[in-house]
Scaffold this motif. Structure first.
Motif, PDB file in Angstrom:
ATOM      1  N   ASN A 285       0.777  -1.080  -0.067  1.00 23.90           N
ATOM      2  CA  ASN A 285      -0.009   0.030   0.042  1.00 23.90           C
ATOM      3  C   ASN A 285       1.017   1.289   0.021  1.00 23.90           C
ATOM      4  O   ASN A 285       1.773   1.437   0.936  1.00 23.90           O
ATOM      5  CB  ASN A 285      -0.986  -0.170   1.224  1.00 23.90           C
ATOM      6  CG  ASN A 285      -1.893   0.904   1.256  1.00 23.90           C
ATOM      7  OD1 ASN A 285      -2.062   2.101   0.843  1.00 23.90           O
ATOM      8  ND2 ASN A 285      -3.213   0.735   1.453  1.00 23.90           N
ATOM      9  N   ARG A 286       0.799   2.206  -0.934  1.00 29.18           N
ATOM     10  CA  ARG A 286       1.536   3.266  -1.141  1.00 29.18           C
ATOM     11  C   ARG A 286       1.494   4.457   0.169  1.00 29.18           C
ATOM     12  O   ARG A 286       2.031   5.280   0.233  1.00 29.18           O
ATOM     13  CB  ARG A 286       1.126   4.030  -2.454  1.00 29.18           C
ATOM     14  CG  ARG A 286      -0.313   4.573  -2.348  1.00 29.18           C
ATOM     15  CD  ARG A 286      -0.374   5.297  -4.143  1.00 29.18           C
ATOM     16  NE  ARG A 286      -0.291   4.284  -4.755  1.00 29.18           N
ATOM     17  CZ  ARG A 286      -0.911   4.237  -6.047  1.00 29.18           C
ATOM     18  NH1 ARG A 286      -1.243   5.368  -6.466  1.00 29.18           N
ATOM     19  NH2 ARG A 286      -1.084   3.342  -7.098  1.00 29.18           N
ATOM     20  N   SER A 287       0.416   4.075   0.859  1.00 31.09           N
ATOM     21  CA  SER A 287       0.151   5.015   2.105  1.00 31.09           C
ATOM     22  C   SER A 287       1.226   4.844   3.107  1.00 31.09           C
ATOM     23  O   SER A 287       1.292   5.631   3.989  1.00 31.09           O
ATOM     24  CB  SER A 287      -1.351   4.576   2.825  1.00 31.09           C
ATOM     25  OG  SER A 287      -2.293   4.957   1.879  1.00 31.09           O
TER      26      SER A 287
ATOM     27  N   LEU B 253       5.827 -12.563  -5.520  1.00 30.62           N
ATOM     28  CA  LEU B 253       6.279 -11.426  -4.648  1.00 30.62           C
ATOM     29  C   LEU B 253       5.314 -10.432  -4.522  1.00 30.62           C
ATOM     30  O   LEU B 253       4.343 -10.203  -5.231  1.00 30.62           O
ATOM     31  CB  LEU B 253       7.396 -10.956  -5.408  1.00 30.62           C
ATOM     32  CG  LEU B 253       8.824 -11.646  -5.483  1.00 30.62           C
ATOM     33  CD1 LEU B 253       9.913 -10.860  -6.233  1.00 30.62           C
ATOM     34  CD2 LEU B 253       9.156 -12.213  -4.302  1.00 30.62           C
ATOM     35  N   PRO B 254       5.171  -9.863  -3.453  1.00 32.76           N
ATOM     36  CA  PRO B 254       4.131  -8.685  -3.094  1.00 32.76           C
ATOM     37  C   PRO B 254       4.306  -7.495  -4.141  1.00 32.76           C
ATOM     38  O   PRO B 254       5.377  -7.234  -4.543  1.00 32.76           O
ATOM     39  CB  PRO B 254       4.385  -8.328  -1.890  1.00 32.76           C
ATOM     40  CG  PRO B 254       5.601  -8.584  -1.334  1.00 32.76           C
ATOM     41  CD  PRO B 254       6.143  -9.882  -2.268  1.00 32.76           C
ATOM     42  N   SER B 255       3.297  -6.637  -4.209  1.00 29.63           N
ATOM     43  CA  SER B 255       3.272  -5.539  -5.091  1.00 29.63           C
ATOM     44  C   SER B 255       4.076  -4.312  -4.297  1.00 29.63           C
ATOM     45  O   SER B 255       3.113  -3.541  -3.712  1.00 29.63           O
ATOM     46  CB  SER B 255       1.952  -5.064  -5.766  1.00 29.63           C
ATOM     47  OG  SER B 255       1.290  -6.013  -6.258  1.00 29.63           O
ATOM     48  N   LEU B 256       5.448  -4.291  -4.493  1.00 28.82           N
ATOM     49  CA  LEU B 256       6.155  -3.099  -3.650  1.00 28.82           C
ATOM     50  C   LEU B 256       6.462  -2.041  -4.491  1.00 28.82           C
ATOM     51  O   LEU B 256       7.142  -1.101  -3.851  1.00 28.82           O
ATOM     52  CB  LEU B 256       7.149  -3.962  -3.020  1.00 28.82           C
ATOM     53  CG  LEU B 256       6.974  -5.022  -2.250  1.00 28.82           C
ATOM     54  CD1 LEU B 256       8.362  -5.852  -1.607  1.00 28.82           C
ATOM     55  CD2 LEU B 256       6.100  -4.569  -1.045  1.00 28.82           C
ATOM     56  N   GLY B 257       6.190  -2.110  -5.925  1.00 32.77           N
ATOM     57  CA  GLY B 257       6.761  -0.899  -6.662  1.00 32.77           C
ATOM     58  C   GLY B 257       6.402   0.209  -6.187  1.00 32.77           C
ATOM     59  O   GLY B 257       7.006   1.419  -6.719  1.00 32.77           O
ATOM     60  N   GLN B 258       4.848   0.403  -5.649  1.00 35.20           N
ATOM     61  CA  GLN B 258       4.488   1.662  -5.493  1.00 35.20           C
ATOM     62  C   GLN B 258       4.858   2.309  -4.078  1.00 35.20           C
ATOM     63  O   GLN B 258       4.119   3.410  -3.622  1.00 35.20           O
ATOM     64  CB  GLN B 258       2.839   1.815  -5.808  1.00 35.20           C
ATOM     65  CG  GLN B 258       2.655   1.305  -7.106  1.00 35.20           C
ATOM     66  CD  GLN B 258       2.925   2.152  -8.287  1.00 35.20           C
ATOM     67  OE1 GLN B 258       2.835   3.618  -8.049  1.00 35.20           O
ATOM     68  NE2 GLN B 258       3.735   1.765  -9.190  1.00 35.20           N
ATOM     69  N   LEU B 259       5.739   1.603  -3.410  1.00 34.13           N
ATOM     70  CA  LEU B 259       6.033   2.312  -1.945  1.00 34.13           C
ATOM     71  C   LEU B 259       7.012   3.377  -2.229  1.00 34.13           C
ATOM     72  O   LEU B 259       8.169   3.449  -2.839  1.00 34.13           O
ATOM     73  CB  LEU B 259       6.748   1.225  -1.220  1.00 34.13           C
ATOM     74  CG  LEU B 259       5.899   0.239  -0.855  1.00 34.13           C
ATOM     75  CD1 LEU B 259       6.628  -1.101   0.052  1.00 34.13           C
ATOM     76  CD2 LEU B 259       4.741   0.593   0.233  1.00 34.13           C
ATOM     77  N   PRO B 260       6.570   4.684  -1.889  1.00 34.43           N
ATOM     78  CA  PRO B 260       7.274   5.994  -2.445  1.00 34.43           C
ATOM     79  C   PRO B 260       8.512   6.127  -2.014  1.00 34.43           C
ATOM     80  O   PRO B 260       9.464   6.779  -2.497  1.00 34.43           O
ATOM     81  CB  PRO B 260       6.282   7.187  -2.151  1.00 34.43           C
ATOM     82  CG  PRO B 260       5.583   6.508  -0.984  1.00 34.43           C
ATOM     83  CD  PRO B 260       5.345   4.834  -1.322  1.00 34.43           C
ATOM     84  N   SER B 261       9.022   5.435  -0.718  1.00 34.83           N
ATOM     85  CA  SER B 261      10.199   5.757   0.163  1.00 34.83           C
ATOM     86  C   SER B 261      11.028   4.657   0.369  1.00 34.83           C
ATOM     87  O   SER B 261      12.221   4.640   0.847  1.00 34.83           O
ATOM     88  CB  SER B 261       9.854   6.425   1.367  1.00 34.83           C
ATOM     89  OG  SER B 261       9.114   7.541   1.224  1.00 34.83           O
ATOM     90  N   LEU B 262      10.562   3.665  -0.362  1.00 30.98           N
ATOM     91  CA  LEU B 262      11.358   2.242  -0.033  1.00 30.98           C
ATOM     92  C   LEU B 262      12.916   2.324  -0.453  1.00 30.98           C
ATOM     93  O   LEU B 262      12.874   2.699  -1.840  1.00 30.98           O
ATOM     94  CB  LEU B 262      10.727   0.985  -0.700  1.00 30.98           C
ATOM     95  CG  LEU B 262      11.284  -0.322  -0.514  1.00 30.98           C
ATOM     96  CD1 LEU B 262      11.026  -0.832   1.154  1.00 30.98           C
ATOM     97  CD2 LEU B 262      10.546  -1.430  -1.238  1.00 30.98           C
ATOM     98  N   LYS B 263      13.820   2.063   0.053  1.00 35.11           N
ATOM     99  CA  LYS B 263      15.265   2.240  -0.199  1.00 35.11           C
ATOM    100  C   LYS B 263      15.842   0.815  -0.215  1.00 35.11           C
ATOM    101  O   LYS B 263      16.883   0.698  -1.112  1.00 35.11           O
ATOM    102  CB  LYS B 263      15.984   3.347   0.687  1.00 35.11           C
ATOM    103  CG  LYS B 263      15.463   4.744   0.499  1.00 35.11           C
ATOM    104  CD  LYS B 263      16.342   5.681   1.310  1.00 35.11           C
ATOM    105  CE  LYS B 263      16.016   7.084   1.326  1.00 35.11           C
ATOM    106  NZ  LYS B 263      16.883   8.013   2.091  1.00 35.11           N
ATOM    107  N   THR B 264      15.406  -0.093   0.590  1.00 37.40           N
ATOM    108  CA  THR B 264      16.284  -1.415   0.673  1.00 37.40           C
ATOM    109  C   THR B 264      15.198  -2.445   0.709  1.00 37.40           C
ATOM    110  O   THR B 264      14.267  -2.236   1.530  1.00 37.40           O
ATOM    111  CB  THR B 264      17.032  -1.387   1.759  1.00 37.40           C
ATOM    112  OG1 THR B 264      18.085  -0.180   1.725  1.00 37.40           O
ATOM    113  CG2 THR B 264      17.755  -2.778   1.822  1.00 37.40           C
ATOM    114  N   LEU B 265      15.279  -3.304  -0.356  1.00 40.60           N
ATOM    115  CA  LEU B 265      14.446  -4.411  -0.384  1.00 40.60           C
ATOM    116  C   LEU B 265      15.205  -5.834  -0.505  1.00 40.60           C
ATOM    117  O   LEU B 265      16.009  -6.035  -1.407  1.00 40.60           O
ATOM    118  CB  LEU B 265      13.459  -4.316  -1.590  1.00 40.60           C
ATOM    119  CG  LEU B 265      12.897  -5.707  -1.820  1.00 40.60           C
ATOM    120  CD1 LEU B 265      11.717  -5.872  -0.618  1.00 40.60           C
ATOM    121  CD2 LEU B 265      11.884  -5.355  -3.415  1.00 40.60           C
TER     122      LEU B 265
END
Length: 1050
Positions: A779-781, A799-811
């Motif tokens: 969730n992009r929230s 995999l989960p849909s993580l591409g819209q997380l605006p601040s994600l730096k490390t995966l």
């Protein structure tokens, strides 16, 4: 017009604590129930008020008047004893309140009778009367000593600074000078309209801020850059009228008397219009933004390029005035200090005429720890004294043992202390227990201050920890603490600041080190001992046990190679004899493995640290420590259980049980610990154990929480009842399952109900048994989420849909064995305005044993991974294709290892610095970017493609080359190596031919050849003139090393 800097007497904050305790409802109600003589409390308050009025006067006079110093000392001793008595009363009141509440909740009639208490019924008034008798004597003595109310003797006036400087007497400041001059001469593009560029020079007293400003002010490079220059010594009193008048007088060359501030400012503004000026405001203490705004108004009308240099000890002052980043002045290097010392100690400026004094002089300089004022002062003190005995006296003396006439260090450092608010003075004095050179963390110190009641609770809603953070930051701002150069998360005090702290803390704080155990006196309240010194020796600890009113006992580790061993017997003695402890640490102490039941009798205890010990259980009596705020059990690997009645610890705020691997369940009724701010780990209990819903009431949890054994959550609604969604202060969450899942659907429902608050920053999910991740995860929230790690979730097939997380730096994605393909679902909604993974900097896949395809990025995802700097794919032995974008502009590190069938082309990486390709036989290098600095490559195909690439395009930046696991016959391209190469490592390349060629004359400094280069018969060192390290192993045909005479001579 003058903004005075007001501090406060050290003991004022201490007495305020007593005033608050006397007036507290708990104490008043309790004593009324005891039929206590209330007039005694009133008399105590009056006595304390009487001495409180003269504290400012006494604090300044103590430096020169020994009798006043002793009076303050006795007053502090009486204050400690009074606080202990009041704390016992408050603790007893709390205990009976808990007992009454417990009986009421159990449906039993309360038999609470304040006249029947297991307390010092007969002694309480006697003890109070004894304290009053001591205070009454001190009140009478204040008049004898001539101490006056409302009068604070100001520190001796200092000689105002001027702009003149002798550059021949300045050492080690060339780089600082050039940095300031560069700021003076640069363009004003980054300075806002109607602003003048303000350059702050920040550092502790005596470090050379004024000298640096003088160097810049008088430098030839700026002589013709300004229409006029003005030097103003501001000092403690920020007088707007005086500063404005000084600047105006300098501009007009006339005296500006008989003018009010308005006329001064209007006239100055008129003269500054269109003029380019340089003004130095030396030694500024003003922390009032409005005062600076008023004073700076005329300066905003000068020409662009005008500059103001501000020197200050306070970061807060700098933050109010600056338009450029602070220039922090560091201590001088030893070599520069030696030159400065010699210049002031000898007429010739060196030791040549007095070689016998050089060794002692160097040791004296080391004591100064790079502080120029201290070096200069001691050098000048010894200038006319060439007697070895006198030099040794100075060497063996504490700076504060010298008279005020002998030392300019006294007024400089004392001034910083003088203007500290009283509450900060107490916190700073407590730090005198820290050994010189000891590095400490903010949280560590704040919790100790809290335990010692040194933090004043404000009327605002600030948590007491936030108050402590403010205190700490304030002391950093004022240069009492500085960041460690070795670890930016830790802090350190300059040795002379430690000396100052020890001077003001008198005999109440003590650091037990080798050889000083006999110096411990009964008055000591706070004691730290350096680990490795205190052994399992009761005799050596006898001196500690004599300090029966001790409040603090801490081991402090100065070296990771030292340790302390104490038996159970010795620990028992510590607890039995030191009954007033508020902070007790046995962290990292070896030998003991249990605490006695008597630990529950330490009624004042607020801080207990047992981390990294061999303790296997806590006695149930720990639950009687109703004042306990901090309990640290981290890394107690043998700990198997917690006390079952821990819910009685109603003041507990911090419970750290991280890395307690044998701990498997929580005590019941944890939900009653409503003050908990830190709970490192929660173990979900089995059917009859503590349920996860116990977290429901713990809404104040902060920082990190690990939820372990989630496989024990039987009822999905229990997960919802934990109310993680309401825990808005948590920054890091870890969800962990163990064993094989009984029902994947159940695990999915549990994780779905454990949705955290949107403020979360870091998330770990380990051992999850579901086949898919919940929708909330992408969730992009979750705007603050910067780190995600998914590991051991072996049944997840996508995999989960993580591409819209605006601040994600490390995966990080590890051990997801069920994932076969990665496609569009990974990137999220293709119609969204945000490009996939807009902030991602590091992406790592490891041990994805069934992963076969990463489908190429579709057109709608163009622009994904624009900020990706590090990509790692390892041990994915079925992976065939990588669907990354063709162009990764920010990638600097690429590691692909253990992907035997991977056949994709590598993306274009113009910024790459580090490239590692191992055991990827189908992966080919077609070209190498010129930016690459380190290459590690393995396998026949990989090594061959590398060598072809090197032959086609020499890499000028290459510094490190590692080749391994190549069984094929290949010739090493010596002629294609970069001249910048410094490290060459060849491993398990038996058939690699290593020709001795003149082109090997590069900058190579280190060569490691192992089980390789079977054809190599001799190795000539002549080709490696810069070689520093040579390691050759298992080269079966190597016969000799060749060294020419010329090489041998060099």
């Amino acid at each position: 017009m003058a903004a005075a800097v007001v501090g406060g007497a050290f003991l004022s904050a201490f007495l305020q604590v007593l005033f608050d305790r006397i007036a507290s409802r708990e104490v008043v109600d309790y004593l009324q129930g005891k039929k206590f003589n209330h007039r005694l409390l009133l008399k105590l308050k009056i006595m304390l008020l009487s001495v409180n009025g003269v504290l400012d006067d006494a604090e300044e006079k103590q430096i020169r008047n020994l009798a006043v110093k002793e009076w303050l000392d006795e007053l502090e001793n009486a204050a400690y004893d009074t606080e202990d008595l009041l704390d016992e009363i408050a603790t007893e009141a709390l205990q009976f309140k808990l007992k009454a509440g417990s009986r009421t909740s159990a449906g039993m009639a309360s038999d609470f009778n304040p006249t029947y208490l297991n307390f010092y019924d007969l002694d309480i008034e006697t003890k109070m009367e004894e304290n009053l008798e001591r205070l009454e004597f001190l009140v009478k003595q204040k008049d004898v000593l001539g101490l006056k109310e409302g009068v604070g003797e100001k520190p001796s006036p200092r000689i105002p600074t001027t702009s003149l400087v002798d550059e021949t007497e300045v050492y080690g400041r060339d780089d600082d000078k050039e940095a300031i001059i560069k700021l003076l001469l640069r363009d004003d593009d980054d300075v806002g309209r109607n602003q003048v560029c303000v350059i702050p020079i920040v550092g502790m007293g005596g470090i050379g801020k004024t000298t640096l400003a003088q160097l810049a002010y008088n430098n030839d490079k700026i002589k013709d850059q300004f229409d006029f220059k003005v030097w103003v010594c501001v000092s403690e009193e920020f007088d707007i009228f005086k500063v404005t008048k000084t600047v105006l007088s300098a501009v007009t060359s006339h005296c500006c008397d008989n003018m009010d501030l308005d006329l001064l400012q209007v006239r100055l503004k008129e003269l500054l219009v269109g003029k380019k000026f340089l003004i130095v405001l030396d030694d500024v203490w003003n922390e009032n933004y409005v005062s600076w705004e008023v004073m700076s108004k005329p300066f905003k009308h000068g020409a662009r390029g005008s500059r103001i240099i501000v020197t200050t000890r306070s970061e807060k002052v700098a933050s109010i005035m600056r338009t450029t980043p602070n220039h922090y002045l560091k201590c001088l290097l030893d070599e520069d200090c030696q030159q400065l010392f010699a210049n002031h100690a000898f007429e010739k400026g060196d030791f040549s005429s007095h070689p016998t004094l050089e060794t002692i002089g160097r040791e004296i300089v080391k004591k100064c720890k790079g502080l120029p004022l201290a070096v200069k002062t001691l050098g000048g003190l010894l200038r006319s004294k060439m007697d070895v005995g006198e030099w040794e006296r100075i060497l063996n003396s504490d700076i504060w043992d010298l008279s005020a006439d002998e030392s300019d260090i006294h007024p400089s450092l004392w001034l910083s202390y003088h203007y500290l608010p009283s509450h900060l003075k107490r916190c700073f004095a407590f730090c005198s227990i820290l050994p010189k050179g000891y590095e400490f963390e903010k949280c560590e110190l704040v919790l100790l201050w809290m335990a010692e009641n040194l933090l004043q609770q404000t009327k605002s809603n600030k948590r007491i920890e936030e108050v402590g953070d403010e205190y700490f930051n304030d002391l950093v701002s004022r240069s009492f603490f500085v960041r460690s150069s070795a670890d930016v998360s830790r802090f350190i005090m300059h040795d002379l600041m430690t000396d100052l702290a020890r001077f003001v803390s008198k005999e109440y704080c003590f650091t037990l080190e080798e050889g000083n155990s006999k110096d411990i006196v009964m008055k000591v309240r706070h004691l730290a001992y350096v680990t490795g010194y205190v052994k399992n020796d009761l005799k050596r600890l006898d001196s500690v046990f004599e300090a029966t009113r001790l409040r603090t006992l801490l081991p402090l580790e100065m070296s990771m190679f030292t340790s302390t061993y104490l038996s159970n017997e010795v620990v028992d003695n510590v607890i039995l004899k030191l009954r007033h402890l508020r902070a007790l640490s046995l962290s990292k102490i070896q030998g003991f493995n249990k605490l006695p039941e008597s630990i529950g009798e330490l009624r004042h205890l607020r801080y207990l640290d047992l981390s990294e010990t061999m303790i296997y259980r806590l006695p149930e009596s720990v639950s009687m420590l109703h004042n306990l705020q901090t309990l640290n059990l981290s890394d107690c690997y043998y700990l198997t259980e917690l006390p079952k009645d821990m819910h009685h610890l109603i003041n507990l705020r911090h419970l750290d049980i991280s890395y307690c691997y044998k701990l498997v369940e929580m005590p019941r009724q944890v939900s009653k610990l409503k003050n908990l701010q830190t709970l490192s780990t929660f173990f979900a209990g089995k059917e009859n154990g503590t349920k996860i819903q116990e977290l429901r009431e713990l809404s104040n949890l902060r920082k990190k929480l690990c939820l372990e054994n989630l496989q024990n959550v039987i009822n999905v609604e229990d997960a919802l009842e934990a109310k993680l969604l309401n825990k808005k202060y948590l920054e890091e969450l870890q969800f962990s399952w163990k064993g094989e899942p009984d029902d994947s659907r159940h695990d999915m429902d549990v994780l779905d109900k454990l949705m955290p608050h949107m403020n979360l920053e870091m998330l770990y999910i380990k051992g999850y048994g579901g086949t898919r991740f919940p929708n909330w995860l992408g969730n992009r929230s979750f705007y603050n989420l910067v780190f995600i790690e998914l590991s051991g979730c072996k049944y997840c097939n996508c995999l989960p849909s993580l591409g819209q997380l605006p601040s994600l730096k490390t995966l990080n994605i590890y051990n997801l064995y069920g994932v076969v393909t990665v496609g569009a679902e990974f990137y999220g909604d293709s119609s969204a305005a945000i490009k996939p993974f807009p902030s991602l900097e590091a992406l790592r896949f490891r041990r994805m044993s069934n992963w076969e395809e990463w489908f190429p990025v579709q057109v709608e995802y163009d622009g994904a991974f624009l900020n990706l700097q590090e990509l790692e794919i390892g041990d994915c032995d079925r992976l065939i294709t990588i669907g990354l974008p063709y162009y990764l502009p920010s990638l600097v590190k690429l590691i692909i290892d253990g992907c035997q069938v991977l056949a994709s082309s590598l993306p274009k990486t113009p910024a790459i610095r580090q490239l590692e390709l191992g055991n990827c036989e189908n992966l080919e290098l077609k070209e190498l970017p010129q930016t690459v600095e380190s290459i590690r490559i393995g396998g026949s195909n990989g090594v061959k493609s590398l060598i072809d690439a090197l032959r086609n395009n020499q890499i000028l930046c290459l510094q490190s080359l590692h080749i391994h696991n190549c069984p094929s016959s290949i010739t090493f391209p010596a002629e294609s190596l970069s001249i910048s190469l410094t490290v060459l490592d060849i491993h398990n390349c038996e058939k690699l031919e290593f020709p001795m060629h003149h082109s090997l004359k590069t900058s190579i400094q280190k060569i490691h050849i192992s089980n390789s280069c079977g054809s190599l018969v001799f190795f000539s060192l002549d080709f490696f003139s810069n070689l520093k390290n040579l390691d050759i192993k298992r080269c079966k045909n190597l016969e000799s090393l060749v060294v020419s005479d010329l090489y041998a001579k060099t």
